[in-house]
Write a protein that holds these residues in place. Structure first.
Motif, PDB file in Angstrom:
ATOM      1  N   ASN A  48       5.911   7.908  -5.840  1.00  0.00           N
ATOM      2  CA  ASN A  48       6.764   7.110  -5.062  1.00  0.00           C
ATOM      3  C   ASN A  48       5.287   6.985  -4.734  1.00  0.00           C
ATOM      4  OD1 ASN A  48       8.588   8.144  -4.370  1.00  0.00           O
ATOM      5  ND2 ASN A  48       8.174   9.495  -2.718  1.00  0.00           N
ATOM      6  N   THR A  49       4.949   5.878  -5.863  1.00  0.00           N
ATOM      7  CA  THR A  49       3.611   5.467  -5.804  1.00  0.00           C
ATOM      8  C   THR A  49       4.053   3.622  -6.595  1.00  0.00           C
ATOM      9  OG1 THR A  49       1.928   6.002  -6.101  1.00  0.00           O
ATOM     10  CG2 THR A  49       1.554   4.432  -6.354  1.00  0.00           C
ATOM     11  N   ILE A  50       3.917   2.203  -5.740  1.00  0.00           N
ATOM     12  CA  ILE A  50       4.188   1.398  -5.952  1.00  0.00           C
ATOM     13  C   ILE A  50       2.910   0.475  -6.083  1.00  0.00           C
ATOM     14  CG2 ILE A  50       6.584   0.567  -5.591  1.00  0.00           C
ATOM     15  CD1 ILE A  50       5.151  -0.556  -3.232  1.00  0.00           C
ATOM     16  N   GLY A  51       3.010  -0.802  -7.344  1.00  0.00           N
ATOM     17  CA  GLY A  51       1.624  -1.616  -7.871  1.00  0.00           C
ATOM     18  C   GLY A  51       1.875  -2.721  -7.570  1.00  0.00           C
ATOM     19  N   PHE A  52       0.765  -3.561  -7.502  1.00  0.00           N
ATOM     20  CA  PHE A  52       0.119  -5.326  -7.565  1.00  0.00           C
ATOM     21  C   PHE A  52      -1.279  -5.525  -7.856  1.00  0.00           C
ATOM     22  CE2 PHE A  52      -1.970  -8.333  -5.625  1.00  0.00           C
ATOM     23  CZ  PHE A  52      -1.130  -9.825  -6.024  1.00  0.00           C
ATOM     24  N   VAL A  53      -0.738  -6.347  -9.002  1.00  0.00           N
ATOM     25  CA  VAL A  53      -1.965  -7.077  -9.589  1.00  0.00           C
ATOM     26  C   VAL A  53      -1.961  -8.269  -8.665  1.00  0.00           C
ATOM     27  CG1 VAL A  53      -3.424  -7.046 -11.457  1.00  0.00           C
ATOM     28  CG2 VAL A  53      -1.634  -5.635 -10.825  1.00  0.00           C
ATOM     29  N   GLY A  54      -3.722  -9.065  -8.520  1.00  0.00           N
ATOM     30  CA  GLY A  54      -3.360 -10.185  -8.669  1.00  0.00           C
ATOM     31  C   GLY A  54      -4.344 -10.744  -7.389  1.00  0.00           C
ATOM     32  N   ARG A  55      -4.194 -12.118  -7.424  1.00  0.00           N
ATOM     33  CA  ARG A  55      -5.215 -12.387  -6.218  1.00  0.00           C
ATOM     34  C   ARG A  55      -4.776 -11.873  -4.368  1.00  0.00           C
ATOM     35  NH1 ARG A  55      -5.224 -17.514  -5.320  1.00  0.00           N
ATOM     36  NH2 ARG A  55      -3.325 -17.530  -6.624  1.00  0.00           N
ATOM     37  N   LEU A  69       6.449  -2.377   3.917  1.00  0.00           N
ATOM     38  CA  LEU A  69       6.294  -0.726   3.853  1.00  0.00           C
ATOM     39  C   LEU A  69       6.173   0.425   5.322  1.00  0.00           C
ATOM     40  CD1 LEU A  69       2.711  -0.810   1.863  1.00  0.00           C
ATOM     41  CD2 LEU A  69       4.973  -0.588   0.607  1.00  0.00           C
ATOM     42  N   GLU A  70       6.016   0.087   6.074  1.00  0.00           N
ATOM     43  CA  GLU A  70       6.431   0.403   7.507  1.00  0.00           C
ATOM     44  C   GLU A  70       7.996   1.364   7.090  1.00  0.00           C
ATOM     45  OE1 GLU A  70       5.613  -0.335  11.786  1.00  0.00           O
ATOM     46  OE2 GLU A  70       6.393  -1.951  10.489  1.00  0.00           O
ATOM     47  N   GLY A  71       7.437   2.837   7.710  1.00  0.00           N
ATOM     48  CA  GLY A  71       8.056   3.654   7.921  1.00  0.00           C
ATOM     49  C   GLY A  71       9.247   4.433   6.433  1.00  0.00           C
ATOM     50  N   LEU A  72       8.078   3.673   5.424  1.00  0.00           N
ATOM     51  CA  LEU A  72       9.055   4.330   3.960  1.00  0.00           C
ATOM     52  C   LEU A  72       7.770   4.861   3.408  1.00  0.00           C
ATOM     53  CD1 LEU A  72       9.837   0.812   2.161  1.00  0.00           C
ATOM     54  CD2 LEU A  72      11.368   2.322   3.462  1.00  0.00           C
ATOM     55  N   GLU A  73       7.848   6.006   2.660  1.00  0.00           N
ATOM     56  CA  GLU A  73       7.442   6.624   2.192  1.00  0.00           C
ATOM     57  C   GLU A  73       7.016   6.905   0.522  1.00  0.00           C
ATOM     58  OE1 GLU A  73       5.850   9.862   3.913  1.00  0.00           O
ATOM     59  OE2 GLU A  73       7.077   9.607   5.685  1.00  0.00           O
ATOM     60  N   LEU A  74       6.302   5.710   0.799  1.00  0.00           N
ATOM     61  CA  LEU A  74       5.387   4.959   0.034  1.00  0.00           C
ATOM     62  C   LEU A  74       4.293   3.992  -0.250  1.00  0.00           C
ATOM     63  CD1 LEU A  74       8.419   2.131  -1.160  1.00  0.00           C
ATOM     64  CD2 LEU A  74       7.972   4.375  -2.327  1.00  0.00           C
ATOM     65  N   LYS A  75       3.457   4.743  -1.703  1.00  0.00           N
ATOM     66  CA  LYS A  75       2.000   4.439  -1.691  1.00  0.00           C
ATOM     67  C   LYS A  75       1.456   2.913  -2.452  1.00  0.00           C
ATOM     68  CE  LYS A  75      -2.329   6.110  -3.527  1.00  0.00           C
ATOM     69  NZ  LYS A  75      -3.402   7.128  -4.453  1.00  0.00           N
ATOM     70  N   ALA A 119       6.811   2.005 -10.022  1.00  0.00           N
ATOM     71  CA  ALA A 119       7.579   0.631 -10.029  1.00  0.00           C
ATOM     72  C   ALA A 119       6.539  -0.372  -9.816  1.00  0.00           C
ATOM     73  CB  ALA A 119       8.123   0.389  -8.833  1.00  0.00           C
ATOM     74  N   PHE A 120       6.538  -2.024 -10.256  1.00  0.00           N
ATOM     75  CA  PHE A 120       5.671  -3.064  -9.600  1.00  0.00           C
ATOM     76  C   PHE A 120       6.397  -3.793  -9.106  1.00  0.00           C
ATOM     77  CE2 PHE A 120       3.764  -6.345 -11.014  1.00  0.00           C
ATOM     78  CZ  PHE A 120       2.429  -6.931 -10.655  1.00  0.00           C
ATOM     79  N   GLY A 140       6.788  -0.852 -19.510  1.00  0.00           N
ATOM     80  CA  GLY A 140       8.084  -0.972 -19.200  1.00  0.00           C
ATOM     81  C   GLY A 140       8.506   0.018 -17.729  1.00  0.00           C
ATOM     82  N   LEU A 141       7.692  -0.964 -17.172  1.00  0.00           N
ATOM     83  CA  LEU A 141       8.181  -0.539 -16.303  1.00  0.00           C
ATOM     84  C   LEU A 141       9.458  -1.232 -14.785  1.00  0.00           C
ATOM     85  CD1 LEU A 141       4.426  -0.820 -14.014  1.00  0.00           C
ATOM     86  CD2 LEU A 141       5.792   0.995 -14.223  1.00  0.00           C
ATOM     87  N   PRO A 142       9.867  -0.427 -14.131  1.00  0.00           N
ATOM     88  CA  PRO A 142      11.252  -1.388 -13.045  1.00  0.00           C
ATOM     89  C   PRO A 142      10.484  -2.301 -12.610  1.00  0.00           C
ATOM     90  CG  PRO A 142      10.460   0.776 -12.165  1.00  0.00           C
ATOM     91  CD  PRO A 142      10.172   1.068 -13.353  1.00  0.00           C
ATOM     92  N   VAL A 143      10.246  -3.017 -12.385  1.00  0.00           N
ATOM     93  CA  VAL A 143       9.562  -4.327 -11.906  1.00  0.00           C
ATOM     94  C   VAL A 143      10.661  -4.917 -10.190  1.00  0.00           C
ATOM     95  CG1 VAL A 143       8.064  -5.150 -13.389  1.00  0.00           C
ATOM     96  CG2 VAL A 143      10.502  -5.986 -13.168  1.00  0.00           C
ATOM     97  N   ILE A 144       9.843  -5.616  -9.397  1.00  0.00           N
ATOM     98  CA  ILE A 144      10.431  -5.672  -8.352  1.00  0.00           C
ATOM     99  C   ILE A 144       9.862  -7.080  -8.059  1.00  0.00           C
ATOM    100  CG2 ILE A 144      10.576  -6.506  -5.682  1.00  0.00           C
ATOM    101  CD1 ILE A 144      10.836  -2.574  -5.744  1.00  0.00           C
TER     102      ILE A 144
END
Length: 216
Positions: A48-55, A69-75, A119-120, A140-144
């Motif tokens: 349950n971890t998603i990531g972002f890379v950038g400025r 993210l509010e209300g979601l069990e995500l990091k 996911a990314f 090979g990540l699922p991206v949003i």
């Protein structure tokens, strides 16, 4: 110049409109990806971890991402620095959501970090030809990604990625739909990696550039 090379169709359109060049003079050659470096790795994923890379800048729309993210069990793990870091930290704290700011890391370390994510996400208001999105896809990540200029040229919805709007509600819905559907995640990850290998590898981009040089 006899030819002008740009990295995305939206830049092609801007250059043609602004400078009045003929279509034949402008050539789209996207950013390349080192697929020997950015590829799926056999590392442990964080659940349950998603990531972002950038400025950490307004263009990247991180305020709405954190709100989503509010209300979601995500990091959410954020790689990068910028003027909005302090503000974004306060926003995450006020909502009591799980956001980890990791700062900048060397590019050669990024593939391993990306591979630990489930996911990314790239929630920008606009992009050119976003290399970080291509790098995540190569792993090979699922991206949003938000359905905006730059991103929409790369993503075929639910095939090699998932498109959403820029508001926090739409981002939240996308996160829920993707993370809860392991079959969809696998399908999009495979589609993303395949697209990069076929169209964005260094060898493929070199071939396109050499063709332009040879034509001169």
């Amino acid at each position: 110049a006899d030819h002008v090379i740009v990295s995305a169709q939206n830049i092609f359109d801007f250059v043609q409109k602004t400078f009045g060049f003929t279509q034949e003079k402008i050539i789209v050659i996207p950013n390349y990806i080192d697929i020997d470096l950015f590829k799926p790795l056999n590392v442990q994923k964080e659940t349950n971890t998603i990531g972002f890379v950038g400025r950490l800048a307004a263009q990247k729309n991180l305020h709405n991402l954190i709100s989503a993210l509010e209300g979601l069990e995500l990091k959410l793990i954020i790689f990068g620095t910028g003027d909005l870091e302090s503000e974004l930290r306060k926003h995450a704290k006020s909502l009591k959501v799980n956001v980890e700011f990791r700062g900048s890391i060397p590019n050669e370390q990024l593939p391993r970090e990306l591979n630990t994510l489930e996911a990314f996400i790239l929630p920008s208001h606009f992009e050119g030809n976003p290399k970080v999105l291509l790098e995540a896809m190569a792993c090979g990540l699922p991206v949003i990604a938000t359905d905006v200029v730059g991103n929409q040229e790369l993503i075929e919805h639910r095939q090699n990625g998932y498109l959403c709007n820029t508001d926090s509600d739409s981002i939240r819905e996308a996160l829920k739909n993707v993370i809860s559907d392991k079959i969809l995640m696998h399908k999009m990850g495979q589609g993303a990696q395949s697209m990069i290998e076929q169209s964005f590898s260094l060898q493929r981009i070199i071939e396109k550039e050499l063709k332009v040089y040879a034509s001169l």
